[in-house]
Design a protein around this motif. Structure first.
Motif, mmCIF file in Angstrom:
data_model
loop_
_atom_site.group_PDB
_atom_site.id
_atom_site.type_symbol
_atom_site.label_atom_id
_atom_site.label_comp_id
_atom_site.label_asym_id
_atom_site.label_seq_id
_atom_site.Cartn_x
_atom_site.Cartn_y
_atom_site.Cartn_z
ATOM 1 N N LEU A 47 44.110 29.753 39.901
ATOM 2 C CA LEU A 47 43.160 29.367 38.847
ATOM 3 C C LEU A 47 42.343 28.145 39.271
ATOM 4 O O LEU A 47 41.115 28.148 39.158
ATOM 5 N N ILE A 48 43.037 27.118 39.760
ATOM 6 C CA ILE A 48 42.319 25.873 40.078
ATOM 7 C C ILE A 48 41.393 26.041 41.284
ATOM 8 O O ILE A 48 40.265 25.566 41.288
ATOM 9 N N ALA A 49 41.890 26.767 42.300
ATOM 10 C CA ALA A 49 41.075 26.903 43.522
ATOM 11 C C ALA A 49 39.976 27.962 43.372
ATOM 12 O O ALA A 49 38.842 27.747 43.799
ATOM 13 N N TRP A 50 40.300 29.094 42.790
ATOM 14 C CA TRP A 50 39.382 30.232 42.829
ATOM 15 C C TRP A 50 38.679 30.535 41.510
ATOM 16 O O TRP A 50 37.564 31.059 41.515
ATOM 17 N N VAL A 51 39.325 30.264 40.373
ATOM 18 C CA VAL A 51 38.697 30.625 39.088
ATOM 19 C C VAL A 51 37.934 29.421 38.516
ATOM 20 O O VAL A 51 36.742 29.509 38.255
ATOM 21 N N PHE A 52 38.619 28.302 38.357
ATOM 22 C CA PHE A 52 37.934 27.120 37.811
ATOM 23 C C PHE A 52 37.157 26.368 38.899
ATOM 24 O O PHE A 52 36.317 25.537 38.597
ATOM 25 N N LYS A 53 37.460 26.653 40.156
ATOM 26 C CA LYS A 53 36.801 26.019 41.318
ATOM 27 C C LYS A 53 36.787 24.483 41.179
ATOM 28 O O LYS A 53 35.741 23.847 41.228
ATOM 29 N N LYS A 54 37.962 23.908 40.961
ATOM 30 C CA LYS A 54 38.049 22.467 40.714
ATOM 31 C C LYS A 54 38.623 21.687 41.900
ATOM 32 O O LYS A 54 38.830 20.482 41.786
ATOM 33 N N LEU A 55 38.904 22.364 42.993
ATOM 34 C CA LEU A 55 39.525 21.636 44.108
ATOM 35 C C LEU A 55 38.641 20.498 44.603
ATOM 36 O O LEU A 55 39.125 19.418 44.933
ATOM 37 N N GLY A 56 37.326 20.750 44.651
ATOM 38 C CA GLY A 56 36.388 19.729 45.133
ATOM 39 C C GLY A 56 36.422 18.490 44.243
ATOM 40 O O GLY A 56 36.485 17.354 44.723
ATOM 41 N N VAL A 57 36.398 18.727 42.924
ATOM 42 C CA VAL A 57 36.414 17.614 41.963
ATOM 43 C C VAL A 57 37.708 16.812 42.113
ATOM 44 O O VAL A 57 37.696 15.574 42.141
#
Lengths: 501, 35
Positions: free
Chosen positions: A403-413
């Protein structure tokens, strides 16, 4: 809503996180897993798993908790409203674990007292199964009435947990860990020093460290290494997110994660040395090879080690007390963190006082834990633990990273946030570990568990009895989705803006 | 103990305990710098 409590010092947080990670699995699981998966050669996949999954996941959870300043449901809900259910699922898995975990601490409490007179006698297996826990007197699935010598220490363990949690994060959890963790290291070091100086210890260490390089290409060894790291670090329980939410606004997240990860694995190595040195001593005393006495799990702690204590040349009682106190300290610090994960979630969601949240959450857990203080309790424990661990924690962890890496795409943040707080900068390696390596490994672990469980019922139990464990794992998920659908007692988006900014 | 066993024991100790000590030193150096 009261202001969020904070740790009194950085050391307080680090010790609490280490206390959560170092638990019973470090002592009874790691040595046996390493031994049966190639001995010394197991350290290669193990170290790679620590650096590519364990520490990156710890950094992820510390960053989420520190940035979004809430329990797992609140923090994941602040990342995206579609993430809250996952937080609830994780803390409900913690809730189920907290129902059976105190039983093992209670056993250790009894065994500390037994150590004074070596009350377990010569037949330690029969003492544990028939005289003390009494599971040997009933069949799996039967309860058979309360075992009072287990129930009474269980009440004491819960009383200690309640007192520590009632005192709050700084005065309760932090102070307790500042005492328990140094004590655990001191006591366990004394035991290890004694163990390695026993006759036959080198044979045990040889068995533990001798590399079997033929196993390094075996996929199951790599799965065992990643599983050990994953289950040992208190990841995907909602614990580390809750603990990190009490960090001050400026804190070196990355270095905290490295300290926690290395402390946990460093203690596992120490435990492996101590356990196998002692097993080597026992093997020599009985005139057999080490593989004949190697054991893990409750059998190691409550059957094999008491037998070894009986055979010690001197101070048997003293070493018995030291060993079982170590088990109590390791277990209590983990149990406190497991309960804190859902107490903080209940407190956040329903905007109630900490005392009420502890009363409802831990109170219900304490009542359910009585089931495991019955004669058939160990079978229920084994069953629920298997399904809640394999299909609760591992699946929740897999979904968390996806979810965090691929769906919400929040890894960068999250990477930017961690870098703004930390000395050591996270690079591309961190993103690759979390978005590719961890999902692949956890996904493989899940499929492997499912195939295994369908091929043959776990531990030879009937499917009827196994349905209890399966039901617990399913209830955690369904109840998590239900709780996420309930309205927050405060405005989530307003609070989110305030906290995150 | 055999050479292989000693080597793996040393590798484990150096990486795990060495990593821990290095992380703690890093924390202490940083906190003294901040002061």
């Amino acid at each position: 809503m009261e202001n969020r409590e904070q740790w009194g010092s950085r050391a307080g947080f680090v010790l609490a996180a280490i206390g959560s990670a170092i638990g019973l699995g470090n002592i009874w699981r790691f040595p046996a897993v390493a031994y049966s998966n190639g001995g010394g050669s197991f350290f290669i996949p193990y170290l790679i798993a620590l650096l590519t999954a364990g520490i990156p996941l710890l950094i992820l959870e510390f960053t989420i908790g520190q940035k979004y300043r809430g329990s797992a449901p609140l923090s994941l809900g602040r990342i995206s409203k579609k993430g809250e259910w996952l937080g609830w699922w994780q803390v409900l898995v913690s809730f189920f674990i907290s129902t059976y975990y105190p039983i093992i601490v209670a056993w250790a409490l009894s065994y500390t007292i037994f150590s004074f007179k070596l009350s377990w006698g010569n037949d330690t297996g029969s003492f544990f199964a028939k005289d003390y826990a009494q599971f040997g007197l009933v069949a799996p699935g039967q309860m058979g009435g309360i075992v009072w010598q287990v129930f009474i220490p269980l009440v004491i363990v819960w009383a200690v947990v309640f007192i520590i949690l009632f005192k709050g994060v700084r005065k309760g959890i932090e102070k307790a860990n500042k005492f328990f963790i140094p004590m655990l290291v001191i006591l366990f070091s004394i035991i290890v020093i004694r163990a390695v100086t026993l006759d036959g210890a080198t044979a045990g260490l040889e068995a533990f460290f001798k590399p079997d390089w033929s196993k390094i290409m075996d996929g199951s060894v790599w799965v065992a290494a990643y599983s050990q790291i994953f289950f040992s670090l208190s990841i995907a329980f909602g614990i580390m997110i809750a603990y990190a939410s009490y960090l001050p606004k400026k804190s070196d997240i990355t270095n905290n994660a490295f300290i926690t990860g290395f402390s946990n694995s460093g203690f596992e190595l120490l435990a492996g040395i101590g356990v196998f040195a002692a097993l080597g001593f026992m093997a020599q005393a009985e005139g057999v090879s080490v593989d004949k006495v190697a054991a893990g799990g409750p059998n190691l702690v409550f059957v094999v080690l008491p037998k070894i204590i009986n055979t010690l040349p001197a101070f048997q009682g003293v070493f018995g007390v030291l060993f079982f106190l170590s088990i109590i300290f390791a277990g209590l610090t983990s149990l406190i963190s497991i309960v804190e994960a859902y107490v903080s979630a209940v407190q956040d969601k329903f905007n109630i006082s900490r005392k009420k949240a502890i009363g409802y959450g831990a109170g219900i857990s304490a009542i359910i834990s009585i089931v495991y203080a019955t004669k058939g309790g160990l079978y229920f424990l084994d069953n629920v633990d298997h399904f809640v661990n394999s299909y609760g924690i591992a699946l929740a962890g897999l979904i968390e990273v996806v979810l965090i890496a691929w769906v919400f795409k929040k890894l960068g943040v999250l990477q930017n946030h961690a870098n703004s707080m930390s000395d050591m900068r996270l690079g591309l390696w961190w993103k690759i570990c979390l978005s590719i390596i961890t999902p692949i490994v956890l996904g493989y672990m899940m499929i492997d568990s499912i195939i295994h469980d369908f091929k043959e019922p776990y531990s030879g139990y009937t499917w009827g009895f196994l349905s209890v464990g399966i039901a617990c794992a399913v209830i955690a998920l369904v109840a998590g989705i239900y709780l996420a659908a309930l309205k927050w007692k405060k405005n989530l988006s307003e609070e989110t803006q305030k906290e995150v900014s | 103990m055999s050479g292989g066993a000693i080597t793996m024991m040393v590798i484990g100790m150096v990486i795990l305990w060495g990593g821990l000590i290095a992380s703690i030193i890093n924390m202490m150096v940083k906190s003294s710098k901040n002061q």
